[in-house]
Design an enzyme around this catalytic site. Structure first.
Site, PDB file in Angstrom:
ATOM      1  CE  LYS A 178      -1.934   2.973   1.924  1.00  0.00           C
ATOM      2  NZ  LYS A 178      -1.688   4.379   1.531  1.00  0.00           N
ATOM      3  CD  GLU A 254      12.852   4.200   9.144  1.00  0.00           C
ATOM      4  OE1 GLU A 254      12.708   5.262   9.787  1.00  0.00           O
ATOM      5  OE2 GLU A 254      13.038   4.144   7.926  1.00  0.00           O
ATOM      6  CB  CYS A 288      12.733   9.187   8.727  1.00  0.00           C
ATOM      7  SG  CYS A 288      13.761   7.840   8.143  1.00  0.00           S
ATOM      8  CD  GLU A 390       9.267  12.967  11.798  1.00  0.00           C
ATOM      9  OE1 GLU A 390      10.212  12.303  11.405  1.00  0.00           O
ATOM     10  OE2 GLU A 390       8.092  12.532  11.839  1.00  0.00           O
TER      11      GLU A 390
HETATM   12  N1  LIG Z   1       9.686   8.414   6.753  1.00  0.00           N
HETATM   13  C1  LIG Z   1       9.092   9.056   7.725  1.00  0.00           C
HETATM   14  O1  LIG Z   1       9.537   9.053   8.822  1.00  0.00           O
HETATM   15  C2  LIG Z   1       7.855   9.765   7.402  1.00  0.00           C
HETATM   16  C3  LIG Z   1       7.293  10.606   8.311  1.00  0.00           C
HETATM   17  N2  LIG Z   1       6.176  11.257   8.002  1.00  0.00           N
HETATM   18  C4  LIG Z   1       5.616  12.169   8.995  1.00  0.00           C
HETATM   19  O2  LIG Z   1       4.253  11.897   9.099  1.00  0.00           O
HETATM   20  C5  LIG Z   1       3.486  13.088   8.914  1.00  0.00           C
HETATM   21  C6  LIG Z   1       2.183  12.744   8.252  1.00  0.00           C
HETATM   22  O3  LIG Z   1       2.408  12.272   6.927  1.00  0.00           O
HETATM   23  P1  LIG Z   1       1.567  11.067   6.379  1.00  0.00           P
HETATM   24  O4  LIG Z   1       1.792  10.838   4.935  1.00  0.00           O
HETATM   25  O5  LIG Z   1       0.149  11.263   6.821  1.00  0.00           O
HETATM   26  O6  LIG Z   1       2.300   9.870   7.123  1.00  0.00           O
HETATM   27  P2  LIG Z   1       1.722   8.520   7.566  1.00  0.00           P
HETATM   28  O7  LIG Z   1       2.642   7.873   8.507  1.00  0.00           O
HETATM   29  O8  LIG Z   1       0.327   8.703   8.031  1.00  0.00           O
HETATM   30  O9  LIG Z   1       1.654   7.730   6.160  1.00  0.00           O
HETATM   31  C7  LIG Z   1       2.561   6.755   5.751  1.00  0.00           C
HETATM   32  C8  LIG Z   1       1.789   5.602   5.133  1.00  0.00           C
HETATM   33  O10 LIG Z   1       0.895   5.036   6.093  1.00  0.00           O
HETATM   34  C9  LIG Z   1      -0.418   4.964   5.551  1.00  0.00           C
HETATM   35  N3  LIG Z   1      -1.373   5.076   6.649  1.00  0.00           N
HETATM   36  C10 LIG Z   1      -1.781   6.199   7.276  1.00  0.00           C
HETATM   37  N4  LIG Z   1      -2.670   5.902   8.241  1.00  0.00           N
HETATM   38  C11 LIG Z   1      -2.831   4.559   8.228  1.00  0.00           C
HETATM   39  C12 LIG Z   1      -3.630   3.655   8.971  1.00  0.00           C
HETATM   40  N5  LIG Z   1      -4.442   4.072   9.927  1.00  0.00           N
HETATM   41  N6  LIG Z   1      -3.551   2.352   8.694  1.00  0.00           N
HETATM   42  C13 LIG Z   1      -2.722   1.902   7.723  1.00  0.00           C
HETATM   43  N7  LIG Z   1      -1.954   2.715   6.969  1.00  0.00           N
HETATM   44  C14 LIG Z   1      -1.995   4.028   7.218  1.00  0.00           C
HETATM   45  C15 LIG Z   1      -0.456   6.102   4.559  1.00  0.00           C
HETATM   46  O11 LIG Z   1      -1.501   5.946   3.651  1.00  0.00           O
HETATM   47  C16 LIG Z   1       0.921   5.997   3.947  1.00  0.00           C
HETATM   48  O12 LIG Z   1       0.958   4.957   2.993  1.00  0.00           O
HETATM   49  C17 LIG Z   1       4.389  13.973   8.094  1.00  0.00           C
HETATM   50  O13 LIG Z   1       4.082  15.293   8.285  1.00  0.00           O
HETATM   51  C18 LIG Z   1       5.747  13.610   8.595  1.00  0.00           C
HETATM   52  O14 LIG Z   1       6.028  14.373   9.742  1.00  0.00           O
HETATM   53  C19 LIG Z   1       5.539  11.038   6.825  1.00  0.00           C
HETATM   54  C20 LIG Z   1       6.047  10.194   5.880  1.00  0.00           C
HETATM   55  C21 LIG Z   1       7.289   9.534   6.093  1.00  0.00           C
HETATM   56  O1  LIG Z   2      16.996   2.955   3.825  1.00  0.00           O
HETATM   57  C1  LIG Z   2      17.508   4.059   3.629  1.00  0.00           C
HETATM   58  O2  LIG Z   2      18.641   4.177   3.199  1.00  0.00           O
HETATM   59  C2  LIG Z   2      16.770   5.294   3.892  1.00  0.00           C
HETATM   60  C3  LIG Z   2      15.788   5.372   4.746  1.00  0.00           C
HETATM   61  C4  LIG Z   2      15.059   6.585   4.923  1.00  0.00           C
HETATM   62  C5  LIG Z   2      13.901   6.630   5.569  1.00  0.00           C
HETATM   63  O3  LIG Z   2      13.457   5.548   6.185  1.00  0.00           O
HETATM   64  C6  LIG Z   2      12.998   7.777   5.586  1.00  0.00           C
HETATM   65  O4  LIG Z   2      13.403   8.864   5.204  1.00  0.00           O
HETATM   66  O5  LIG Z   2      11.853   7.591   5.953  1.00  0.00           O
END
Ligand SMILES: NC(=O)C1=CN([C@@H]2O[C@H](COP(=O)(O)OP(=O)(O)OC[C@H]3O[C@@H](n4cnc5c(N)ncnc54)[C@H](O)[C@@H]3O)[C@@H](O)[C@H]2O)C=CC1
Ligand SMILES: O=C(O)/C=C/C=C(\O)C(=O)O
Length: 486
Positions: A178, A254, A288, A390
């Protein structure tokens, strides 16, 4: 207008409900496609296809046969490099200069590295003594975990999705992916590559949609998924963990971070500036592992702030196709609202805005994009939300410190523990400090330097579990001990 469909059981299919949502370009706000939103029916079909594929040719293949196919998948990504690049940059708005070096090559590498690892990994054996003197032999065998639910974010869409799908498939599992609703394109394109590489139908499935009350929730609530791997926000991770608890399914999470960079006065200033600039502003701060808190030893504080400011102001904002651009937009207007609310909060909390703090002037054709300025603050209290939460935007707060102990205490002061970067030319100090940082990953004199064989993941509220190298095997396989009495 391009329609983006699910990839289920080896075929591209639309939603029975006929529900579609817009795929919007972050660079200009234009609708670039319409995406089918999966209901329970599509998620169920994908899980069923994955379950059936486990019992088909995929489940009967040798490790070497699977590895050969996964190499073909990697080669397929590379052969269609420009299409993947175009798709990733359309979805995210990020500069092609960045995605061509990081996102797409890593998408291919994630298949090759784990295919090769599986071919060479050994299992444990223990000979044991028994009272009759004949002894016994214990040996471990690994079996696929089954159907893996992969829920991936929008910041590094292909890289992070394949980081999970590569090892999952190498271990013999089948997946239902997803992808983020913001970035549906590369996961869909990968379906074509899987087909061409000879991956049997049902092994790789993609369902599109949102999180709560949509495809994400339907997948995590589905009783026939054996385990979930997720990258994204900590709160979402908690929700997924709760859903996975039903049926006692394993999770690999993660999650978010609020990572600290620690810059000692004895650092190589050029390296520290270059690394901190990347760690704060690469991918518009949407990594992240990025650094949003920078602690700088007092004697070099003013010089460091001045040089980081100059570096931030030299970033070239622009659209993906601009060859000079190294700074793109945020993923969406919704995310920009969040980031700008912190920009305002910083001012309200009395920050000195060293640079940025707002929205840049963009040419008319990009005015509808989710642009923000790279931003640096000083002068905030340690408990300001800007310093503790964050933001996931192109920004950092810089604060001086006076001793090694103080820097370590500040770095460890938050409930997150994903990554950290230490800048010093004193090797003893580097080891001493790195050992005391509460984080899953610590870089010394570098940032985002990745060897895919190493353990990757967060401590505290930044996650559960480690992936990478043999650590991925722990999650994507069941280790069974067979004890043979001799
Ligand atoms: N890599 C990281 O650490 C990330 C952090 N973020 C943080 O999260 C905040 C919100 O962004 P979002 O895109 O809403 O992140 P999110 O963590 O809600 O979304 C990531 C994934 O999870 C899915 N998802 C969301 N709610 C879910 C649920 N209840 N059950 C199953 N899947 C679910 C989303 O559709 C997407 O595919 C951002 O502002 C940012 O601060 C967002 C994306 C990546
Ligand atoms: O696997 C990597 O090299 C990078 C990871 C980065 C994330 O997990 C992120 O930005 O969410």
């Amino acid at each position: 207008m391009k329609e983006i469909k699910h990839f289920i059981n080896g075929a591209f299919v639309g939603s029975a409900s006929g529900k579609l949502f817009d795929n919007v370009s972050p660079a200009n706000g234009q609708v670039i496609g319409r995406v089918h939103e999966a209901g329970r029916a599509e998620v169920d079909a994908a899980v069923k296809a994955a379950r059936a594929a486990l019992k088909g040719p995929w489940g009967k293949m040798t490790v070497a046969e699977r590895a050969e196919i996964l190499h073909r998948v990697a080669d397929g990504i590379t052969a269609r490099f420009d299409e993947f690049l175009e798709a990733e940059c359309l979805d995210t708005g990020k500069p092609k200069s960045l995605a061509s070096h990081i996102d797409i090559p890593r998408g291919a590498a994630n298949f090759k590295v784990f295919a090769d690892l599986l071919k060479n990994v050994a299992n444990e054996t223990f000979e044991m003594a028994t009272p009759d003197g004949a002894g016994a032999l214990n040996y471990g065998v690994r079996r696929p975990k089954g159907v893996i639910g992969v829920i991936s974010p929008w910041n590094l869409p292909l890289l992070l999705m394949t980081w999970k799908v590569g090892p999952a498939l190498a271990c013999g599992n089948c997946v239902v992916v997803k992808p983020s609703e913001e970035t549906p394109l590369t996961a869909t394109l990968l379906g074509e590559v899987m087909q061409a590489a000879g991956v049997p139908a049902g092994v790789y499935n993609v369902v599109h949609g949102f999180g709560g009350d949509s495809a994400g929730a339907f997948l995590t609530e589905h009783p026939d998924v054996d385990a979930y791997t997720f990258t994204g926000e900590t709160g979402t991770g908690e929700t997924i963990m709760r859903a996975a608890a039903k049926g006692v399914r394993q999770v690999s999470l993660e999650l978010g971070g609020k990572n600290a960079g620690i810059v000692f006065a004895d650092c190589d200033m050029d390296k520290a500036i270059e690394g901190t600039l990347r760690s704060a502003f690469a991918n518009c701060g949407q990594v992240c592992l990025g650094t949003e808190r920078v602690y700088v030893e007092r004697p070099i504080f003013d010089a460091f702030v001045a040089r980081l400011k100059a570096g931030a102001e030299a970033l070239k904002i622009g659209e993906p196709n601009d060859p000079e651009a190294n700074f793109g937009p945020l993923i969406s207007h919704k995310h920009r609202e969040k980031v700008l609310s912190y920009y305002q909060q910083a001012v309200d909390d009395g920050a000195t805005v060293v640079t940025g703090g707002g929205v840049p002037e963009m040419p008319a054709h990009l005015a509808g994009g989710a642009w923000v300025q790279p931003t640096i603050w000083t002068g905030l209290a340690d408990d300001s939300a800007v310093v503790t939460e964050e933001i996931f935007g192109p920004c950092c707060h810089i604060r001086p410190f006076d001793s090694e102990e103080e820097a370590i205490e500040l770095a460890n002061s938050l409930p997150y523990g994903l990554a950290s970067a230490i800048w010093t030319e004193n090797a003893s100090r580097a080891h001493r400090v790195a050992g005391q940082i509460e984080a899953g990953i610590v870089w010394v004199n570098s940032w985002f330097l990745r060897d895919l064989r190493t353990a990757f993941g967060g401590s505290k509220q930044s996650g559960i579990g480690r992936e990478g190298g043999v650590h991925s095997l722990e999650f994507y396989t069941e280790l069974k001990n067979i004890c043979v009495k001799l």
